[in-house]
Design a protein around this motif. Structure first.
Motif, PDB file in Angstrom:
ATOM      1  N   LEU A  13       0.823  -1.208   0.000  1.00  0.00           N
ATOM      2  CA  LEU A  13       0.000   0.000   0.000  1.00  0.00           C
ATOM      3  C   LEU A  13       0.861   1.264   0.000  1.00  0.00           C
ATOM      4  CD1 LEU A  13      -2.893  -0.930   2.444  1.00  0.00           C
ATOM      5  CD2 LEU A  13      -3.044  -0.556  -0.025  1.00  0.00           C
ATOM      6  N   SER A  14       2.113   1.137   0.415  1.00  0.00           N
ATOM      7  CA  SER A  14       3.004   2.295   0.397  1.00  0.00           C
ATOM      8  C   SER A  14       3.230   2.821  -1.022  1.00  0.00           C
ATOM      9  CB  SER A  14       4.344   1.948   1.041  1.00  0.00           C
ATOM     10  OG  SER A  14       5.011   0.959   0.275  1.00  0.00           O
ATOM     11  N   GLN A  19       1.900   5.933  -7.475  1.00  0.00           N
ATOM     12  CA  GLN A  19       1.206   5.304  -8.595  1.00  0.00           C
ATOM     13  C   GLN A  19      -0.293   5.279  -8.337  1.00  0.00           C
ATOM     14  OE1 GLN A  19       3.080   1.491  -8.808  1.00  0.00           O
ATOM     15  NE2 GLN A  19       1.680   0.531  -7.407  1.00  0.00           N
ATOM     16  N   SER A  20      -1.053   4.862  -9.341  1.00  0.00           N
ATOM     17  CA  SER A  20      -2.515   4.895  -9.253  1.00  0.00           C
ATOM     18  C   SER A  20      -3.045   3.890  -8.237  1.00  0.00           C
ATOM     19  CB  SER A  20      -3.125   4.599 -10.623  1.00  0.00           C
ATOM     20  OG  SER A  20      -2.950   3.232 -10.956  1.00  0.00           O
ATOM     21  N   VAL A  21      -4.266   4.140  -7.790  1.00  0.00           N
ATOM     22  CA  VAL A  21      -4.913   3.247  -6.829  1.00  0.00           C
ATOM     23  C   VAL A  21      -5.120   1.872  -7.450  1.00  0.00           C
ATOM     24  CG1 VAL A  21      -7.034   2.853  -5.510  1.00  0.00           C
ATOM     25  CG2 VAL A  21      -6.029   5.130  -5.591  1.00  0.00           C
ATOM     26  N   GLY A  68       7.735  -0.875 -13.608  1.00  0.00           N
ATOM     27  CA  GLY A  68       6.461  -0.707 -14.288  1.00  0.00           C
ATOM     28  C   GLY A  68       5.322  -0.711 -13.298  1.00  0.00           C
ATOM     29  N   SER A  69       4.487   0.305 -13.328  1.00  0.00           N
ATOM     30  CA  SER A  69       3.445   0.398 -12.317  1.00  0.00           C
ATOM     31  C   SER A  69       2.071   0.666 -12.928  1.00  0.00           C
ATOM     32  CB  SER A  69       3.795   1.491 -11.312  1.00  0.00           C
ATOM     33  OG  SER A  69       3.923   2.729 -11.965  1.00  0.00           O
ATOM     34  N   ALA A  70       1.903   0.393 -14.198  1.00  0.00           N
ATOM     35  CA  ALA A  70       0.601   0.622 -14.828  1.00  0.00           C
ATOM     36  C   ALA A  70      -0.347  -0.525 -14.491  1.00  0.00           C
ATOM     37  CB  ALA A  70       0.768   0.725 -16.341  1.00  0.00           C
ATOM     38  N   ALA A  71      -1.593  -0.202 -14.287  1.00  0.00           N
ATOM     39  CA  ALA A  71      -2.599  -1.223 -14.006  1.00  0.00           C
ATOM     40  C   ALA A  71      -2.864  -2.036 -15.266  1.00  0.00           C
ATOM     41  CB  ALA A  71      -3.890  -0.568 -13.524  1.00  0.00           C
ATOM     42  N   THR A  72      -3.140  -3.319 -15.082  1.00  0.00           N
ATOM     43  CA  THR A  72      -3.459  -4.190 -16.198  1.00  0.00           C
ATOM     44  C   THR A  72      -4.875  -4.719 -16.031  1.00  0.00           C
ATOM     45  OG1 THR A  72      -2.584  -6.135 -15.050  1.00  0.00           O
ATOM     46  CG2 THR A  72      -1.058  -4.927 -16.450  1.00  0.00           C
ATOM     47  N   ASN A  73      -5.319  -5.435 -17.031  1.00  0.00           N
ATOM     48  CA  ASN A  73      -6.626  -6.070 -16.990  1.00  0.00           C
ATOM     49  C   ASN A  73      -6.632  -7.105 -15.862  1.00  0.00           C
ATOM     50  OD1 ASN A  73      -8.752  -7.878 -17.425  1.00  0.00           O
ATOM     51  ND2 ASN A  73      -8.724  -7.541 -19.608  1.00  0.00           N
ATOM     52  N   TRP A  74      -7.655  -7.087 -15.010  1.00  0.00           N
ATOM     53  CA  TRP A  74      -7.711  -8.018 -13.879  1.00  0.00           C
ATOM     54  C   TRP A  74      -7.756  -9.464 -14.350  1.00  0.00           C
ATOM     55  CZ3 TRP A  74      -6.942  -7.517  -8.764  1.00  0.00           C
ATOM     56  CH2 TRP A  74      -6.888  -6.227  -8.255  1.00  0.00           C
ATOM     57  N   GLY A  75      -8.384  -9.745 -15.482  1.00  0.00           N
ATOM     58  CA  GLY A  75      -8.458 -11.122 -15.988  1.00  0.00           C
ATOM     59  C   GLY A  75      -7.088 -11.667 -16.324  1.00  0.00           C
ATOM     60  N   SER A  76      -6.293 -10.889 -17.039  1.00  0.00           N
ATOM     61  CA  SER A  76      -4.950 -11.360 -17.378  1.00  0.00           C
ATOM     62  C   SER A  76      -4.080 -11.418 -16.137  1.00  0.00           C
ATOM     63  CB  SER A  76      -4.315 -10.472 -18.453  1.00  0.00           C
ATOM     64  OG  SER A  76      -4.058  -9.184 -17.952  1.00  0.00           O
ATOM     65  N   LEU A  77      -4.304 -10.521 -15.176  1.00  0.00           N
ATOM     66  CA  LEU A  77      -3.555 -10.553 -13.931  1.00  0.00           C
ATOM     67  C   LEU A  77      -3.815 -11.860 -13.183  1.00  0.00           C
ATOM     68  CD1 LEU A  77      -1.819  -8.906 -11.815  1.00  0.00           C
ATOM     69  CD2 LEU A  77      -4.017  -8.418 -10.746  1.00  0.00           C
ATOM     70  N   LEU A  78      -5.074 -12.272 -13.126  1.00  0.00           N
ATOM     71  CA  LEU A  78      -5.413 -13.509 -12.422  1.00  0.00           C
ATOM     72  C   LEU A  78      -4.820 -14.732 -13.118  1.00  0.00           C
ATOM     73  CD1 LEU A  78      -9.105 -12.749 -11.421  1.00  0.00           C
ATOM     74  CD2 LEU A  78      -7.070 -12.692  -9.971  1.00  0.00           C
ATOM     75  N   LEU A  79      -4.824 -14.740 -14.443  1.00  0.00           N
ATOM     76  CA  LEU A  79      -4.207 -15.856 -15.166  1.00  0.00           C
ATOM     77  C   LEU A  79      -2.699 -15.897 -14.942  1.00  0.00           C
ATOM     78  CD1 LEU A  79      -6.151 -15.825 -18.552  1.00  0.00           C
ATOM     79  CD2 LEU A  79      -6.322 -17.487 -16.699  1.00  0.00           C
ATOM     80  N   ASP A  80      -2.052 -14.745 -14.971  1.00  0.00           N
ATOM     81  CA  ASP A  80      -0.619 -14.683 -14.697  1.00  0.00           C
ATOM     82  C   ASP A  80      -0.315 -15.131 -13.278  1.00  0.00           C
ATOM     83  OD1 ASP A  80      -0.155 -13.732 -17.244  1.00  0.00           O
ATOM     84  OD2 ASP A  80       0.067 -11.641 -16.623  1.00  0.00           O
TER      85      ASP A  80
END
Length: 95
Positions: A13-14, A19-21, A68-80
């Motif tokens: 959380l720090s 970076q973005s929420v 790298g701190s950009a948000a990604t698609n949650w679906g691809s994040l879960l698969l990764d």
């Protein structure tokens, strides 16, 4: 075991300071799950070295190493995430 994973996730959380929420929440979620996996590996192997090695390999992932701190698609994040956890369990069994 769950306390360690939760603590590791909350430490991320720090990153809200720079970076973005959405990106931070994804990192918190990712760190929580990997913290739980590393805790399980610690119990399974009765040692720290396998978890340390696996964590260091994760740190060399290109998006982490370059900040790298950009948000990604949650679906691809879960698969990764699923693939990473499966890889860690497979490596833990080998060691």
């Amino acid at each position: 075991m769950t306390t360690g994973g939760l603590f590791l996730g909350l430490l991320h959380l720090s990153n809200l300071t720079f970076q973005s929420v959405d990106a931070t929440m994804q990192q918190v979620f990712y760190a929580l799950i990997l913290g739980l996996a590393l805790s399980f590996i610690r119990i399974l192997t009765n040692g720290l070295w396998v978890g340390i090695l696996l964590h260091s390999l994760i740190d060399f992932q290109p998006t982490i190493a370059t900040g790298g701190s950009a948000a990604t698609n949650w679906g691809s994040l879960l698969l990764d995430l699923l693939a990473a956890v499966c890889d860690q369990f497979a490596l833990a069994v080998v060691f």
